[in-house]
Each structure stands twice: as C-alpha cells, then as structure tokens.
Design an enzyme around this catalytic site. Sequence first.
Site, PDB file in Angstrom:
ATOM      1  N   ASP A  44       0.822  -1.311   0.069  1.00 25.18           N
ATOM      2  CA  ASP A  44       0.156  -0.052   0.088  1.00 25.18           C
ATOM      3  C   ASP A  44       0.969   1.239   0.008  1.00 25.18           C
ATOM      4  OD1 ASP A  44      -2.147   1.679   0.080  1.00 25.18           O
ATOM      5  OD2 ASP A  44      -2.727   1.217   2.091  1.00 25.18           O
ATOM      6  N   GLU A  91      -2.109   0.354  -4.854  1.00 25.11           N
ATOM      7  CA  GLU A  91      -2.397  -1.077  -3.822  1.00 25.11           C
ATOM      8  C   GLU A  91      -2.298  -2.264  -4.534  1.00 25.11           C
ATOM      9  OE1 GLU A  91      -5.526  -2.717  -0.379  1.00 25.11           O
ATOM     10  OE2 GLU A  91      -5.875  -0.687  -1.664  1.00 25.11           O
TER      11      GLU A  91
END
Length: 444
Positions: free
Chosen positions: A11, A107
């Site tokens: 992330d 992500e």
Amino acid sequence: MRREASVLHLDLDAFFAAVEQRDKPSLRGRPVVVGGVGGRGVVATASYEARAFGARSAMSTAEARRRCPAGTAFLGGRFAAYRATSEVVMGLLRELSPLVEPVSIDEAYVDLAAGPAADLSVEGVTELARDLKERIAAATGGVTGSVGIGSSKLMAKLGSEMDKPDGLVVVPPGTELELLHPLPVTSLGGVGPATAERLHAVGIRTVGDLAARSLPDLVALAGRAHGTGLYQLARAEDDRAVVADRETKSVSAEETFERDLTDRTLLGREIDAMAARVGGRLRAAAYSGRTVTLKLRRYDFTTLTRSQTLPQPTDDSRLIAGIAQRLLDEAGTAGGLRLLGVGVSGLSLYAQGDLFAEEPTDAAPPAEGAAPAVAEPEPELPAERRWWPGQDVRHDELGPGWVWGRGIGRVTVRFEGPLTPPGPVRTFPADDPELHPADPPDWR
C-alpha cells in the site's frame, strides 16, 4: 490457509500527495491535500502532515480547509503523473511474481509462492520486502510504501496497515489469531458503519469478540452470506487466491438488516453511508462510473434492481446517493426491506473533472430512457479558469513549473521540479500567450 507467509500486500503511502511532494520540492514537509479544490470538492489524499490536523480521504475539501492551517497546499490532481509512478511500482512487483493483483492505483497483492523466491521463511520474505521497499523508493524518486506479508490476503493487508507510513510487518504462520483478535472489528473488510453499529449494539467490539460468537448468531445479525464471511475472517480463515490483473467491472456495497425496514429516513441514511463507501472505493481505485444501481430485497425475499445511467462518469458520493434515493422513491418500501445495496458500474479511468470537480451541478440527471436534452453551447471559460492549482505548465522563457494560484485575471506559477531546489514564484496575466499546459515532469 497457507503454511508459509507468502502473500504480500503493498500500500503506497498517501500516494497522490507523495507524488506531489516529490515533484514540487517547496511542498516537501508541508501539509498537502489533493482532490477537488472548489465548493463541492472531495479530498482524494492528504499527506501525513495534513492528516495530523484531521484531513482525510473522502472528507469535503471545505472541511479540510477549516481543519488545516494557513500554508496548506490544496491541489487538483495530476492523474498522468500518478499513473506513470504506479506503472513503475507494478513493474517491480511483477519481478517478484507473475501473480500480481492490482487493487487500485496504489495498492496490490503479490503471490510470492508463484515467483522465483527460494526462501519463503519469515526471515527470507522479510529481507525480500526490505529490498522491495528500497527499490520502490529509488525508482519512484522517494515515494514510500507499507508492506504486509502473511499466509492470506487478510493477514497481508492487516500487516500493511499496522505500521504506516513506510512500514513492514510479516505475520508468522501460526500467529494469525494473536494479531487478529485484539483488533477492532472494523479492521475486517466488509464491516462498514452500519454493520459496526449493529455489532457494537450486542457487545462485539473486537475481532476476538466476533470469534466468540457462534455461526448462527452471526447469521442472525448480518445475514447468511455476510455472517458466514465474518465468522470465517474472525478465525483467520481466508483462502482467496491472488488473481493477476483482475478487471473491476463494478463497485458496490450492501447491507442486510436485522429486521425488515420501512422507515424512509433510516433507509436514506443507509443509502448515504453505502454511497460514501462506494465513492471512496472508486476514488481509491482511480475509477469513475456511469451507471448507478439500487438493489433491494423485500420482506418476501423478492429481489429488485433499479438503475440510472448518467451522461458522464462520476465518483461523487453525494451524486450517487441522490440517484439511489430517487430510485428507492420509485421502487417504494411497501412491506419492508430486508436488504439494500448501492452500486456503480460502467467504469472507466478518471477524467480530470471527475475527481477534481469544482463547480456544483444543481440539475438532476435525466432518468434512464428519457429523451436527451438539447445541449446548450458552453460559454468560453474565463482565462483564469483554464488553470488549476497544481497543474503542470511551461513558460516559453522561464521553463517548467506548476500553478501555485489563480484569480482576478492572473495566474501564479512556481518554477521548480522534482530534480531542482525550491523555485521562484512569478505572476502572469491568465491569458499570457507564453504560458502553456505541460506534461508531468520526469523525476528520473
């Protein structure tokens, strides 16, 4: 469940804001908010400096301005710059494994077991992750990411969220419940505000509290599908595969109610909450959509859907909610509803105006199947409206820079880039023929 911690979740940290700070050296270390800069704008990303004052994704820009101090940079977005940086990162992930599942522009999951990594021990994957983080920072000009590695997607994602920013958490196999059970129940995917409120009402606040409940209890609370899913996740049971290059066709949220609902005000609040979740997921994934769909299941288990297609794609939670409210008015609530859902389909990558819209639109979109209105010719924008804060520009004499501000027929530009020191500021007439929009600068 896997025997090794071989699912990696990456992330990128405050991604849009991090790219802006990379490309604009005068903003490094300062609060930066990226999103709509006008009256109806919504925050897409806030830098960690801005988050310290309470700014966050999906908040209205007006609220973020109230919370953040003078000197905070409020910028419209530069999707081309974000996409270019994301492609570099995704390329590095594909060097680890052919099984890379992008979830959004910032992500992704990686199946390390499908790649060339010979050592899937905790020590081995920890070293692999450290090397990956260093290579990402070097290849992107300093953008950082948080990494979680575990025996499932659930544990990998929880790991990446536990030590942000620039974190690294590996969950050793066999320790999943030790990490999972003390966490708030909202840590689990699918536990939105409505579900959380229902669980809190019966004393379920942590994942451990959830795990202590029987399957029949959770089915009664959340419905068969959702209750079964929560039962499994509370026990770290997650066998979802990493699917390479998954194509997103729609984004939706739904709630099954403990009792059939007819109260229009309560149902309206549920729609607002679900639309906020859908809009947030669209913005996070860098998508907008044209078709809004309302799903409802009546007291007798009959399921209906109603849809409306817009002339232009949107990610605006308020617009999505407004359309869903009208669709519910048309469908009615007679007899009570046991399930309600809101979804958006017909997805496409953001147009510039979707995420960073400035002006409110009061006219309701036409109903599906209605005759299209005759388009009025659009008036030419004032010269100063051709520019937006954060936009890449080039001046024939002074070179590349970005729009620092605009107004009263003028545009102010700061001349700097990712490989320069903080640069000077100059103001020009908004219609200066020597000033032009430009492509994002190269940070490499």
